[in-house]
Scaffold this motif. Structure first.
Motif, PDB file in Angstrom:
ATOM      1  N   ASN A  30      68.156  52.200  -0.827  1.00 32.26           N
ATOM      2  CA  ASN A  30      68.466  52.558  -2.262  1.00 32.26           C
ATOM      3  C   ASN A  30      67.553  53.403  -2.534  1.00 32.26           C
ATOM      4  OD1 ASN A  30      71.048  51.049  -2.295  1.00 32.26           O
ATOM      5  ND2 ASN A  30      69.868  49.206  -2.921  1.00 32.26           N
ATOM      6  N   TYR A  31      66.185  53.253  -2.509  1.00 30.12           N
ATOM      7  CA  TYR A  31      65.092  54.051  -2.964  1.00 30.12           C
ATOM      8  C   TYR A  31      65.079  55.180  -2.430  1.00 30.12           C
ATOM      9  CZ  TYR A  31      62.876  49.614  -4.339  1.00 30.12           C
ATOM     10  OH  TYR A  31      62.695  48.249  -4.815  1.00 30.12           O
ATOM     11  N   ALA A  32      65.763  55.478  -1.042  1.00 28.09           N
ATOM     12  CA  ALA A  32      65.827  56.673  -0.306  1.00 28.09           C
ATOM     13  C   ALA A  32      66.945  57.470  -1.012  1.00 28.09           C
ATOM     14  CB  ALA A  32      65.978  56.610   0.930  1.00 28.09           C
ATOM     15  N   ALA A  33      67.904  56.863  -1.525  1.00 29.77           N
ATOM     16  CA  ALA A  33      68.848  57.650  -2.141  1.00 29.77           C
ATOM     17  C   ALA A  33      68.584  58.032  -3.500  1.00 29.77           C
ATOM     18  CB  ALA A  33      70.360  56.816  -2.405  1.00 29.77           C
ATOM     19  N   ASP A  40      63.584  64.881  -4.225  1.00 30.69           N
ATOM     20  CA  ASP A  40      62.044  64.560  -3.491  1.00 30.69           C
ATOM     21  C   ASP A  40      62.570  64.309  -2.175  1.00 30.69           C
ATOM     22  OD1 ASP A  40      59.619  63.812  -2.891  1.00 30.69           O
ATOM     23  OD2 ASP A  40      59.101  62.729  -4.601  1.00 30.69           O
ATOM     24  N   ARG A  41      62.784  65.288  -1.271  1.00 25.72           N
ATOM     25  CA  ARG A  41      63.051  64.703   0.005  1.00 25.72           C
ATOM     26  C   ARG A  41      62.010  64.191   0.759  1.00 25.72           C
ATOM     27  NH1 ARG A  41      65.949  70.860   0.695  1.00 25.72           N
ATOM     28  NH2 ARG A  41      67.885  70.193  -0.169  1.00 25.72           N
ATOM     29  N   PRO A  42      60.778  64.694   0.732  1.00 25.96           N
ATOM     30  CA  PRO A  42      59.774  63.959   1.434  1.00 25.96           C
ATOM     31  C   PRO A  42      59.668  62.477   1.155  1.00 25.96           C
ATOM     32  CG  PRO A  42      58.718  65.851   0.711  1.00 25.96           C
ATOM     33  CD  PRO A  42      60.091  65.821   0.108  1.00 25.96           C
ATOM     34  N   LYS A  43      59.824  62.173  -0.084  1.00 26.13           N
ATOM     35  CA  LYS A  43      59.731  60.467  -0.361  1.00 26.13           C
ATOM     36  C   LYS A  43      61.163  60.102   0.109  1.00 26.13           C
ATOM     37  CE  LYS A  43      56.445  59.444  -3.542  1.00 26.13           C
ATOM     38  NZ  LYS A  43      55.818  58.572  -4.014  1.00 26.13           N
ATOM     39  N   ALA A  44      62.094  60.546  -0.266  1.00 23.59           N
ATOM     40  CA  ALA A  44      63.285  59.856   0.514  1.00 23.59           C
ATOM     41  C   ALA A  44      63.337  59.675   1.924  1.00 23.59           C
ATOM     42  CB  ALA A  44      64.731  60.994   0.030  1.00 23.59           C
ATOM     43  N   LEU A  45      62.879  60.665   2.625  1.00 28.24           N
ATOM     44  CA  LEU A  45      62.892  60.502   4.092  1.00 28.24           C
ATOM     45  C   LEU A  45      61.667  59.642   4.511  1.00 28.24           C
ATOM     46  CD1 LEU A  45      63.029  64.243   4.867  1.00 28.24           C
ATOM     47  CD2 LEU A  45      64.846  62.705   5.592  1.00 28.24           C
TER      48      LEU A  45
END
Length: 88
Positions: A30-33, A40-45
């Motif tokens: 869920n945090y990734a989503a 914030d792609r780096p954090k999502a990944l």
């Protein structure tokens, strides 16, 4: 996510930090989503990697979850998808 969509990103970050403090890594998917929706792609990944390590049950939705659409062209996202071995 709602606060962010209302233009209240600082409030959204506060709420996310509260959730992370209460739930720890249990909601990694869920945090990734959330981070994907914030752009914030780096954090999502990073969180998707963590979800994979934890075998987060949310990963069953990875292939179809529209909240992750901003990540689909990312090589790291595609690598995670391959690791999950979804049927073609």
């Amino acid at each position: 996510m709602v606060y962010d969509k209302l233009g209240r990103h600082a409030d959204a970050e506060v709420e996310l930090k509260k959730s992370q403090a209460a739930r720890g890594d249990d909601d990694a998917y869920n945090y990734a989503a959330i981070y994907a929706q914030w752009g914030d792609r780096p954090k999502a990944l990073e969180w998707l990697d963590r979800a994979l390590q934890l075998r987060d049950t949310g990963l069953v939705f990875l292939k179809t979850d529209p909240l992750l659409d901003p990540l689909r062209n990312e090589p790291r996202f595609q690598a995670i998808e391959r690791q999950l071995k979804f049927p073609q």
